[in-house]
Design a protein around this motif. Structure first.
Motif, mmCIF file in Angstrom:
data_model
loop_
_atom_site.group_PDB
_atom_site.id
_atom_site.type_symbol
_atom_site.label_atom_id
_atom_site.label_comp_id
_atom_site.label_asym_id
_atom_site.label_seq_id
_atom_site.Cartn_x
_atom_site.Cartn_y
_atom_site.Cartn_z
ATOM 1 N N ARG A 48 0.850 -1.187 0.000
ATOM 2 C CA ARG A 48 0.000 0.000 0.000
ATOM 3 C C ARG A 48 0.891 1.244 0.000
ATOM 4 N N THR A 49 0.301 2.407 -0.066
ATOM 5 C CA THR A 49 1.070 3.650 -0.051
ATOM 6 C C THR A 49 1.635 3.884 1.339
ATOM 7 N N PHE A 50 2.932 3.784 1.457
ATOM 8 C CA PHE A 50 3.604 3.832 2.752
ATOM 9 C C PHE A 50 3.309 5.135 3.491
ATOM 10 N N SER A 51 3.278 6.229 2.773
ATOM 11 C CA SER A 51 3.096 7.529 3.422
ATOM 12 C C SER A 51 1.706 7.700 4.030
ATOM 13 N N ASP A 52 0.788 6.807 3.757
ATOM 14 C CA ASP A 52 -0.558 6.852 4.323
ATOM 15 C C ASP A 52 -0.628 6.256 5.727
ATOM 16 N N TYR A 53 0.502 5.703 6.199
ATOM 17 C CA TYR A 53 0.470 4.954 7.443
ATOM 18 C C TYR A 53 1.335 5.559 8.532
ATOM 19 N N GLY A 54 0.779 5.544 9.749
ATOM 20 C CA GLY A 54 1.610 5.752 10.915
ATOM 21 C C GLY A 54 2.360 4.460 11.181
ATOM 22 N N ASN B 41 9.950 7.874 3.145
ATOM 23 C CA ASN B 41 8.794 7.483 2.332
ATOM 24 C C ASN B 41 9.191 7.062 0.918
ATOM 25 N N ALA B 42 10.279 7.599 0.425
ATOM 26 C CA ALA B 42 10.741 7.217 -0.914
ATOM 27 C C ALA B 42 11.223 5.772 -0.947
ATOM 28 N N LYS B 43 11.664 5.275 0.209
ATOM 29 C CA LYS B 43 12.153 3.896 0.300
ATOM 30 C C LYS B 43 11.169 2.978 1.015
ATOM 31 N N ASN B 44 10.011 3.507 1.373
ATOM 32 C CA ASN B 44 8.995 2.705 2.079
ATOM 33 C C ASN B 44 9.568 2.055 3.327
ATOM 34 N N THR B 45 10.382 2.796 4.044
ATOM 35 C CA THR B 45 11.127 2.230 5.156
ATOM 36 C C THR B 45 11.028 3.099 6.404
ATOM 37 N N VAL B 46 10.882 2.433 7.532
ATOM 38 C CA VAL B 46 10.974 3.095 8.826
ATOM 39 C C VAL B 46 12.176 2.510 9.552
ATOM 40 N N TYR B 47 12.874 3.373 10.261
ATOM 41 C CA TYR B 47 14.098 2.977 10.943
ATOM 42 C C TYR B 47 13.956 3.184 12.450
ATOM 43 N N LEU B 48 14.738 2.417 13.173
ATOM 44 C CA LEU B 48 14.861 2.648 14.604
ATOM 45 C C LEU B 48 16.350 2.626 14.932
ATOM 46 N N GLN B 49 16.889 3.801 15.175
ATOM 47 C CA GLN B 49 18.287 3.922 15.585
ATOM 48 C C GLN B 49 18.349 3.764 17.098
ATOM 49 N N MET B 50 19.131 2.813 17.547
ATOM 50 C CA MET B 50 19.210 2.505 18.976
ATOM 51 C C MET B 50 20.633 2.721 19.452
ATOM 52 N N ASN B 51 20.794 3.622 20.390
ATOM 53 C CA ASN B 51 22.096 3.946 20.957
ATOM 54 C C ASN B 51 22.107 3.641 22.450
ATOM 55 N N SER B 52 23.288 3.579 23.006
ATOM 56 C CA SER B 52 23.452 3.327 24.439
ATOM 57 C C SER B 52 22.606 2.134 24.888
ATOM 58 N N LEU B 53 22.729 1.074 24.159
ATOM 59 C CA LEU B 53 21.890 -0.097 24.422
ATOM 60 C C LEU B 53 22.204 -0.724 25.780
ATOM 61 N N LYS B 54 21.162 -1.269 26.387
ATOM 62 C CA LYS B 54 21.263 -1.896 27.701
ATOM 63 C C LYS B 54 20.748 -3.333 27.599
ATOM 64 N N PRO B 55 21.197 -4.199 28.488
ATOM 65 C CA PRO B 55 20.689 -5.582 28.462
ATOM 66 C C PRO B 55 19.168 -5.654 28.535
ATOM 67 N N LYS B 56 18.535 -4.722 29.221
ATOM 68 C CA LYS B 56 17.081 -4.757 29.327
ATOM 69 C C LYS B 56 16.392 -4.382 28.020
ATOM 70 N N ASP B 57 17.144 -3.937 27.029
ATOM 71 C CA ASP B 57 16.576 -3.696 25.699
ATOM 72 C C ASP B 57 16.434 -4.997 24.905
ATOM 73 N N THR B 58 16.969 -6.075 25.409
ATOM 74 C CA THR B 58 16.880 -7.360 24.721
ATOM 75 C C THR B 58 15.429 -7.771 24.536
ATOM 76 N N ALA B 59 15.064 -8.044 23.280
ATOM 77 C CA ALA B 59 13.683 -8.391 22.949
ATOM 78 C C ALA B 59 13.582 -8.675 21.460
ATOM 79 N N VAL B 60 12.422 -9.163 21.058
ATOM 80 C CA VAL B 60 12.086 -9.216 19.646
ATOM 81 C C VAL B 60 11.404 -7.897 19.293
ATOM 82 N N TYR B 61 11.937 -7.223 18.308
ATOM 83 C CA TYR B 61 11.415 -5.933 17.890
ATOM 84 C C TYR B 61 10.587 -6.121 16.617
ATOM 85 N N SER B 62 9.382 -5.566 16.647
ATOM 86 C CA SER B 62 8.480 -5.685 15.508
ATOM 87 C C SER B 62 7.986 -4.305 15.097
ATOM 88 N N CYS B 63 7.830 -4.117 13.807
ATOM 89 C CA CYS B 63 7.224 -2.873 13.345
ATOM 90 C C CYS B 63 5.747 -3.127 13.034
#
Length: 121
Positions: free
Chosen positions: A27-33, A73-95
């Protein structure tokens, strides 16, 4: 229908950085949160970060100042930049995608398969 495919997970040491990507199709990526959620073993899925169609961003308190969500939106992609990672950030990440940006998982109809992030101490 919207198909979402995440990538970029892996094993990283505490204090390190990683960037997750989620490519959308169908679908049109820019139409979505777009949002990122995570689920650790034995815990409920929790909201991490979200970005609206207009670019408004919101974060869980636990990641504010460390994570940054963005979209191309040109690449139909969302990113999550994660810095200063901690062990408690361990998880399965889903968009997730929906016409309106929500912070509640059950509001989303479209999900990716998830990518594992493991942060070692």
């Amino acid at each position: 229908q919207v198909q979402l495919v995440e990538s970029g997970g892996g094993l990283v040491q505490a204090g390190g950085s990683l960037r997750l990507s989620c490519v959308a199709s169908g679908r049109t990526f820019s139409d979505y949160g777009m949002a990122w959620f995570r689920q650790a073993p034995g815990k409920e899925r929790e909201f991490v970060a979200g970005i609206s169609r207009s670019g408004f961003t919101t974060y869980a308190d636990s990641v504010k100042g460390r994570f940054a969500i963005s979209r191309d939106n040109a690449k139909n992609t969302v990113y999550l930049q994660m810095n200063s990672l901690k062990p408690k950030d361990t998880a399965v990440y889903s968009c997730a995608a929906e016409g309106v940006l929500y912070t509640i998982a059950r509001r989303y109809d479209y999900w990716g398969q998830g990518t594992q992030l493991t942060v070692s101490s």
